[in-house]
Design an enzyme around this catalytic site. Structure first.
Site, PDB file in Angstrom:
ATOM      1  N   CYS A 221      35.381  44.967  45.192  1.00 25.76           N
ATOM      2  CA  CYS A 221      34.822  46.021  44.740  1.00 25.76           C
ATOM      3  C   CYS A 221      34.140  46.295  43.967  1.00 25.76           C
ATOM      4  O   CYS A 221      34.128  46.749  42.262  1.00 25.76           O
ATOM      5  CB  CYS A 221      36.732  46.450  44.149  1.00 25.76           C
ATOM      6  SG  CYS A 221      36.777  45.037  42.787  1.00 25.76           S
TER       7      CYS A 221
ATOM      8  N   ASP B 182      45.668  31.445  45.564  1.00 29.04           N
ATOM      9  CA  ASP B 182      44.612  32.097  44.500  1.00 29.04           C
ATOM     10  C   ASP B 182      45.098  31.021  43.382  1.00 29.04           C
ATOM     11  O   ASP B 182      45.615  30.056  42.959  1.00 29.04           O
ATOM     12  CB  ASP B 182      45.663  33.226  44.138  1.00 29.04           C
ATOM     13  CG  ASP B 182      44.358  34.220  43.060  1.00 29.04           C
ATOM     14  OD1 ASP B 182      43.856  35.105  43.549  1.00 29.04           O
ATOM     15  OD2 ASP B 182      44.430  33.544  41.821  1.00 29.04           O
TER      16      ASP B 182
END
Ligand code: SAM
Length: 353
Positions: free
Chosen positions: A258, A132
């Site tokens: 999402c 990340d």
């Protein structure tokens, strides 16, 4: 959707951490605490009534509790056995399902709920490289995955897009999970944000609000801004999956958002198929949560010369991917979500794959 009302309708989903306990052990513990276990989920679909819970019908490690059940002080939560993770957010790792000894990359991994689910499915075998860009979020991943008893994860604070695909570890990678930054437009259970890792996920999401007040010019400007943002998110998402496809031995890639917008979902999938077919294809429905009813939108699948030109083709492509519609009762009683799984066509040079 009426904010607040929807929040009340969403069940509290709990992933049982199979690295620590079996679902039956957890069920027995809740029964001993005075909860009533329902042998079947309510029909028609609805959150379980007060003080009852049941096993999820699609994910065998998931328990479903009434909305707003606060489990944060429960000893099983404190010890890492219970993981508060929305049902739809469990789909990507369940679909990717890497073998226990695989080398796996979670490319946009923090805060790490999906990484810890991957480790759980692999029984802490093989190796997971969790990458990340955001160090603060990666530190949360380290904390969450340590609490969950994961021991096969290496956390890297770097961009997935610049990973060297030829290092000894990366050239063994066979499975990649990609859950890149998206508009977050499917997330509705804002209450969760106060208390668990969803806060981090939501914070990262770009909320795209189209104003319904103001004059026509203001609304048009907001709509234009939203379009531009979705376009740039879609381009980033295509870049991420295209990068994943360059790992020399990668076989399977799950892509998720999402988001409720086709620009980040069916359109991204179509662009990727256009670029990479016939080397890469979509994994067929039979291996992508086949019993899950809500699939992609055929009308959002674009033409691909030689592959997609008829309504029947569009329906076939849409059937390979999974959607969740946020909220309830018309929705799926969870956050909005989208998952597609790509697999390389042809034989693997890695043993056992
Ligand atoms: N998969 C995570 C989970 O389930 O907990 C949520 C991921 S969140 C939707 C997207 C993440 O992508 C953010 O943490 C963000 O920092 C990260 N990100 C954005 N661009 C990236 C890049 N180029 N390389 C690696 N990570 C990136």
């Amino acid at each position: 959707l009426i904010e607040g009302e929807d929040e009340l309708l969403l069940p509290r989903y709990v992933r049982v951490n199979l690295l620590m306990k079996t679902p039956q052990q957890v069920i027995d513990a809740f029964i001993a605490d005075g909860w009533t276990f329902l042998p079947e989920p309510p029909s028609p679909p609805a959150p379980p009534p007060a003080n009852t819970f049941h096993l999820d019908e699609h994910l065998d490690f998931m328990l479903v509790f009434p909305p707003k059940s606060d489990l944060h002080l429960h000893p099983l939560y404190v010890s890492g056995v219970l993981i508060l993770q929305d049902k739809a957010s469990c789909f990507p790792a369940a679909i990717l399902a890497p073998p226990k000894n695989a080398y796996v990359i979670d490319g946009c991994a923090a805060p790490g709920n999906k990484t810890s689910q991957l480790a759980m499915g692999m029984g802490n075998g093989g190796k997971i490289i969790a990458c990340d860009l955001d160090l603060r979020r990666l530190n949360i991943l380290k904390r969450l995955t340590t609490k969950a008893g994961c021991t096969n994860i290496t956390a890297l604070n770097t961009s997935f897009l610049t990973l060297d695909t030829t290092t000894p570890d990366n050239s063994k990678v066979s499975h990649i999970l990609l859950d890149p930054s998206c508009s977050g437009s499917g997330i509705i259970n804002r209450l969760d944000h106060l208390v668990d890792a969803y806060a981090e996920e939501q914070e990262q999401a770009t909320i795209l609000e189209t104003t319904t007040t103001g004059g026509a010019a203001e609304r048009a400007a907001a709509e234009e801004k939203k379009k531009e943002r979705l376009k740039s998110l879609g381009e980033f998402q295509v870049e991420c999956v295209s990068k994943a496809m360059t790992f020399p031995n990668v076989r399977k890639i799950s892509y998720s958002t999402c988001s409720i917008y086709a620009e980040e979902n069916e359109h991204v999938v179509t662009t990727l198929l256009k670029k990479h077919w016939p080397t890469w294809k979509l994994t067929p429905r039979a291996k992508v949560l086949p019993t899950w009813h809500r699939r992609g939108y055929p009308s959002e699948v674009c033409d691909i010369p030689g592959l997609v030109s008829t309504d029947e083709d569009r329906a076939k492509i849409a059937d390979c991917v999974v959607r969740a519609v946020p909220g309830g009762p018309e929705g799926d009683l969870m956050n909005g979500f989208f998952v597609a799984c790509f697999e390389r066509v042809g034989k693997s040079s890695l043993p056992g794959l």
